[in-house]
Design an enzyme around this catalytic site. Structure first.
Site, short mmCIF file in Angstrom:
data_model
loop_
_atom_site.label_atom_id
_atom_site.label_comp_id
_atom_site.label_asym_id
_atom_site.label_seq_id
_atom_site.Cartn_x
_atom_site.Cartn_y
_atom_site.Cartn_z
NE ARG A 151 -35.62 60.32 -45.33
CZ ARG A 151 -34.31 60.24 -45.53
NH1 ARG A 151 -33.47 60.46 -44.54
NH2 ARG A 151 -33.84 59.96 -46.73
CG ASP A 191 -39.18 67.69 -48.64
OD1 ASP A 191 -38.45 66.82 -48.13
OD2 ASP A 191 -39.35 67.81 -49.87
NE ARG A 215 -42.44 71.76 -50.92
CZ ARG A 215 -42.11 72.15 -49.69
NH1 ARG A 215 -40.91 72.63 -49.46
NH2 ARG A 215 -42.98 72.07 -48.71
#
Length: 217
Positions: free
Chosen positions: A50, A52, A198
């Site tokens: 998945r 973001d 990130r």
């Protein structure tokens, strides 16, 4: 039959991959088009992972099951005819019933693009992170070495993650490549936590920027 598809998408206007109560998602758009093909019958897709909000995909694997007797070669054309311009089906093939897009994954790779310049590139703002300050690339490369191997990455996971249990992941490659005023951070492993890449990039930039962080073992 079970079908495996490889998809690409521009994540700029998606709230991530997974279906949410509110927000446009990649899974939501794909499943709505599959339901249309199946005359309203819900078709659930399973993805290799998945992504973001704002994350783009070059070659993500999904699978779904369908009772339709459509020639394998026609699936790609049928789906792309219905999908919006920011999602593309690159390949569709029939696979064995025990194939699983998530559990059969061997490796995943993320690439994070960084522009180091005096001013941002307006037309690339959705695809690269802008940094004005000078960066110590050598220090950042050295720090990457400590990401390699099997570690608990809890400290690099967003607090609001829905991942249960251990947060151990194995990283097989983490490095920067520099071309002109652009850096590409590549990280490859068996999986990633919510916002993990990130947060890792932000930490590495703090190490290479004003020295806000140093590497400690």
């Amino acid at each position: 039959m079970r079908l495996k598809a490889i998809i690409s998408y521009d994540g700029t206007y998606f709230s991530g991959f997974q279906i949410q109560p509110k927000g446009r998602t990649v899974q939501g758009v794909l499943e709505s088009k599959l339901a249309k093909m199946h005359k309203g019958k819900p078709i659930r897709i399973v993805a290799s992972g998945r992504t973001d909000q704002g994350v783009h995909a070059v070659g993500q694997v999904i699978h779904f099951d369908s009772p339709l007797q459509i020639p394998e070669g026609n699936w790609k054309k049928a789906l792309n005819t219905m999908l919006p311009d920011d999602i593309l089906v690159k390949e569709v093939q029939q696979v064995s019933p025990d194939f699983h897009a998530r559990f059969d994954v061997e490796t995943k790779e993320y690439r994070y693009f960084i522009l180091q310049d005096e001013e941002m590139n307006l037309f690339q703002r959705h695809y690269e992170y802008f940094v004005r300050e000078a960066l110590d690339l050598e220090a950042m490369q050295q720090a990457c070495q400590y990401l390699m191997g099997t570690h608990d990455f809890t400290s690099f996971c967003a607090a609001n993650t829905n991942v249960k249990g251990e947060k151990v992941r194995t990283i097989t490659n983490a490095s920067f490549e520099k071309t002109g005023n652009r850096l590409v951070f590549r990280i490859r492993g068996n999986g990633f936590l919510y916002n993990m890449v990130r947060i890792l990039v932000g930490t590495l930039l703090e190490i290479g920027g004003e020295g806000k962080r140093t590497v400690r073992i």
